[in-house]
Design an enzyme around this catalytic site. Structure first.
Site, short mmCIF file in Angstrom:
data_model
loop_
_atom_site.label_atom_id
_atom_site.label_comp_id
_atom_site.label_asym_id
_atom_site.label_seq_id
_atom_site.Cartn_x
_atom_site.Cartn_y
_atom_site.Cartn_z
N ILE A 98 0.86 -1.17 0.00
CA ILE A 98 0.00 0.00 0.00
C ILE A 98 0.91 1.23 0.00
CG2 ILE A 98 -0.24 -0.07 2.52
CD1 ILE A 98 -3.06 1.14 2.15
N ALA A 99 0.66 2.16 -0.90
CA ALA A 99 1.49 3.35 -1.00
C ALA A 99 0.70 4.46 -1.67
CB ALA A 99 2.77 3.07 -1.78
N GLU A 132 2.85 -6.36 7.29
CA GLU A 132 4.13 -5.93 7.84
C GLU A 132 4.30 -4.45 7.55
OE1 GLU A 132 4.51 -10.27 6.87
OE2 GLU A 132 4.33 -8.56 5.49
N ASN A 137 8.11 3.49 10.56
CA ASN A 137 6.95 4.18 9.95
C ASN A 137 5.83 4.31 10.99
OD1 ASN A 137 5.01 5.28 8.29
ND2 ASN A 137 5.31 3.79 6.64
N TYR A 144 -2.90 1.89 11.28
CA TYR A 144 -3.28 0.48 11.44
C TYR A 144 -3.82 0.20 12.84
CZ TYR A 144 -0.59 0.05 7.13
OH TYR A 144 -0.11 0.19 5.85
#
Length: 213
Positions: A98-99, A132, A137, A144
């Site tokens: 995811i970015a 992960e 970060n 999350y």
């Protein structure tokens, strides 16, 4: 995500200093509809045109139809703002990637993508979510945690670019009433955030913030 999106997705990879995937890897994942879901968010201020593609992620698309901030419509083809993927690993919907493009960070696009991946997990009949994330970060970890992920361990030297450790995170069962109620409230909050910023221009300079935001 479709195969025509792969070059733009790889460009975001490079901007995000992520270990690159090959185009063939993306094609294989996209084609595996039995176990995988890959999505993109598109930066578009035009109203959606009612394409049948809006049935793929109905809740998120209804939000987007209300605000016109981003579009998941493959026919519109505006620039890709971010992307994400999930695949079924036994009973877990594992978020593989995811970015968000630097210019679109800190505007809720990463959270929007996370919600689309959660919908994908439900489509795949997953019972849990896992992922992960880099131990450094912290912004992504906060997102999350907000959605019910919790740390369960670390993978040493997981990231090949700098040998950074990965924090492993899992949710409790996503099929429970409590999880769904929490998700419903978080989506209400996200919708309000997107609604409020719908008329605000995207910053001219890329953010130096986290990949997910």
């Amino acid at each position: 995500m479709d195969e025509d999106d792969i070059p733009a997705v790889q460009q975001i990879e490079r901007q995000s200093q992520m270990a690159p995937w090959s185009a063939q890897t993306y094609r294989r994942e996209i084609r595996n509809r039995q176990s995988c879901r890959y999505v993109v968010a598109r930066a578009d201020t035009r109203p959606p045109n009612g394409s049948p593609a809006t049935t793929a992620y109905p809740l998120l698309v209804r939000m987007l139809q209300r605000i016109g901030l981003v579009s998941l419509l493959p026919t519109a083809r505006p620039p890709i703002a971010g992307y994400g993927g999930i695949w079924l690993n036994e009973r877990s919907g594992h978020i593989t990637t995811i970015a968000v493009a630097p210019i679109h960070r800190r505007r809720g696009v990463g959270e929007l993508l996370l919600n689309a991946l959660i919908d994908g997990a439900y489509e795949l009949n997953a019972e849990y979510l896992s992922l992960e994330v880099r131990v450094s970060n912290l912004a992504a970890q906060r997102l999350y945690l907000k959605y019910g992920f919790r740390p369960v361990g670390q993978r040493p030297n997981y990231y090949t670019d700098n040998q950074e450790d990965a924090l492993v995170m899992w949710t409790d069962p996503i099929t429970t009433t409590s999880f769904k109620e929490r998700l419903r409230e978080l989506r209400r909050q996200l919708y309000e955030r997107l609604r409020q910023q719908a008329d605000q221009p995207v910053a001219d300079n890329p953010s130096s913030g986290p990949m997910v935001g």
